[in-house]
Design an enzyme around this catalytic site. Structure first.
Site, short mmCIF file in Angstrom:
data_model
loop_
_atom_site.label_atom_id
_atom_site.label_comp_id
_atom_site.label_asym_id
_atom_site.label_seq_id
_atom_site.Cartn_x
_atom_site.Cartn_y
_atom_site.Cartn_z
N TYR A 32 0.83 -1.20 0.00
CA TYR A 32 0.00 0.00 0.00
C TYR A 32 0.86 1.25 0.00
O TYR A 32 2.08 1.20 0.23
CB TYR A 32 -0.96 0.01 1.21
CG TYR A 32 -0.31 0.39 2.53
CD1 TYR A 32 0.52 -0.48 3.21
CD2 TYR A 32 -0.53 1.66 3.09
CE1 TYR A 32 1.11 -0.12 4.42
CE2 TYR A 32 0.05 2.03 4.29
CZ TYR A 32 0.87 1.13 4.96
OH TYR A 32 1.46 1.49 6.14
N LYS A 149 6.56 -2.00 2.25
CA LYS A 149 5.34 -1.35 2.76
C LYS A 149 4.17 -2.32 2.59
O LYS A 149 3.27 -2.14 1.74
CB LYS A 149 5.09 -0.01 2.04
CG LYS A 149 4.15 0.91 2.85
CD LYS A 149 4.23 2.32 2.37
CE LYS A 149 3.18 3.23 2.99
NZ LYS A 149 3.31 3.44 4.42
N GLU A 182 12.23 2.97 14.28
CA GLU A 182 11.32 4.01 13.78
C GLU A 182 10.10 4.05 14.69
O GLU A 182 10.09 3.41 15.74
CB GLU A 182 10.93 3.73 12.32
CG GLU A 182 10.25 2.39 12.11
CD GLU A 182 9.87 2.12 10.66
OE1 GLU A 182 9.82 3.05 9.84
OE2 GLU A 182 9.57 0.95 10.35
N LEU A 206 11.02 1.48 7.30
CA LEU A 206 10.43 1.81 6.01
C LEU A 206 11.20 3.00 5.41
O LEU A 206 11.48 3.96 6.13
CB LEU A 206 8.96 2.21 6.19
CG LEU A 206 8.24 2.42 4.86
CD1 LEU A 206 7.83 1.08 4.27
CD2 LEU A 206 7.03 3.31 5.02
N1 PDD Z 1 2.80 5.37 7.52
N2 PDD Z 1 7.47 3.99 8.90
C1 PDD Z 1 6.31 3.32 8.97
C2 PDD Z 1 6.26 2.03 9.70
C3 PDD Z 1 5.16 3.84 8.36
O1 PDD Z 1 3.99 3.18 8.41
C4 PDD Z 1 5.24 5.11 7.69
C5 PDD Z 1 4.05 5.72 7.03
C6 PDD Z 1 6.48 5.76 7.65
C7 PDD Z 1 6.66 7.08 6.95
O2 PDD Z 1 6.59 6.94 5.56
P1 PDD Z 1 6.11 8.12 4.62
O3 PDD Z 1 6.94 9.30 4.95
O4 PDD Z 1 6.37 7.59 3.25
O5 PDD Z 1 4.64 8.35 4.88
C8 PDD Z 1 7.57 5.17 8.27
C9 PDD Z 1 1.64 5.68 6.73
C10 PDD Z 1 1.38 7.12 6.57
C11 PDD Z 1 0.43 4.88 7.22
O6 PDD Z 1 0.61 3.68 7.39
O7 PDD Z 1 -0.65 5.42 7.37
#
Ligand code: PDD
Length: 285
Positions: A32, A149, A182, A206
């Protein structure tokens, strides 16, 4: 009423149906993305789609959709739904099989689902207006492929819930070497003596698109030094500032960790500078 996209068509959410044999449902077998859209402008669209294409290749889902096709889905959903500040959720699962069998089946069509949801307005770089995050900490008990992801988010969900149930906004995770990985749904950073430090990209985190953009913006500007290296939890607790980033929050300053104040106990000056730079440059991505 929410209008969603499912397998080539736009429809009210209530009409969107998928098979209970979908491997996304049975196994969390899918990839996703969440892409922010402010006033109809997508932020980081190219890198988000690149990461999705890489994720699909890593788990062997053969789904051929061009960046232009994805853009049309994102823009159409943003136009068909209400709200100025939206997260566009894109989801590709391996599809519905006739049986439950772990091996990847041949010849099934991927399931493609997308919808939009409201996100907070983009933060303005103002200490008085920004929401300071309170976070818990716990050992990272997720799998060893956190660079993918995956829609299989139970580990992340359980970590988030742990912090949430204790009144926190997020949970910062650390590995068995006591190094920060993270957040349960975001990347994490410390600031020490004016230097922004964040863990390097590997299987433990991620590769966040907000992280990619922020580090690029800071390096191009040059006034704030950036390091990618392991960060111990002792460093986190002794940091001047701690930040979280994700597509739905941009750069969020952490003000409390496990009930103790971060740094001087408020939002830091380096955050103000970094969020100012990010706000000014994000539309270039
Ligand atoms: N989450 N790490 C994890 C585990 C995440 O689920 C996310 C993002 C990030 C940050 O990634 P980005 O900058 O590409 O949004 C880091 C999304 C927003 C979610 O699951 O809703």
């Amino acid at each position: 009423m929410s209008i969603v996209y499912l397998n080539g068509s736009y429809m009210p959410l209530e009409e969107a149906k998928i098979s209970p044999m979908d491997r996304g449902f049975l196994f969390g077998d899918g990839i996703y993305e969440v892409i922010p859209s402010y006033d109809g402008n997508l932020v980081g669209f190219g890198p988000h789609i690149d990461r999705m294409v890489e994720g699909l290749a890593l788990i062997g889902i053969d789904f051929d959709f061009s960046a232009d096709q994805w853009r049309a889905v994102c823009e159409t959903l943003a136009a068909k739904n209400e709200g100025d500040n939206l997260g566009v959720y894109l989801h590709v699962s391996r599809g519905a099989d006739t049986k439950r069998f772990h091996a990847y089946p041949d010849n099934i069509d991927a399931t493609v689902f997308a919808f939009v949801f409201e996100i907070p307005p983009a933060p303005v770089a103002d200490k008085a207006k920004v929401k300071g995050y309170k976070v818990a900490t716990t050992e990272d008990l997720r799998w060893k492929r956190c660079n993918i992801k995956s829609t299989a988010l139970l580990g992340n969900v359980m970590h988030f819930q742990q912090g949430h149930s204790e009144g926190n906004n997020e949970t910062i995770l650390y590995n068995s070497d006591n190094e920060m990985t993270e957040g349960s749904a975001c990347n994490a950073y410390i600031v020490k003596d004016g230097v922004v430090i964040t863990p390097p990209l590997d299987h433990q985190i991620l590769p966040g698109i907000t992280r990619l953009m922020l580090l690029d913006i800071l390096r191009k500007d040059g006034s704030i030094k950036v390091e990618e290296r392991p960060v111990t939890m002792d460093e986190v607790r002794g940091a001047d500032e701690v930040w979280l980033t994700s597509s739905s929050k941009e750069i969020a300053p952490v003000v409390e960790i496990d009930g103790r104040p971060v740094g001087q106990g408020g939002v830091g000056d380096v955050w103000v500078k970094a969020q100012t730079l990010y706000s000014a440059a994000k539309s270039n991505y």
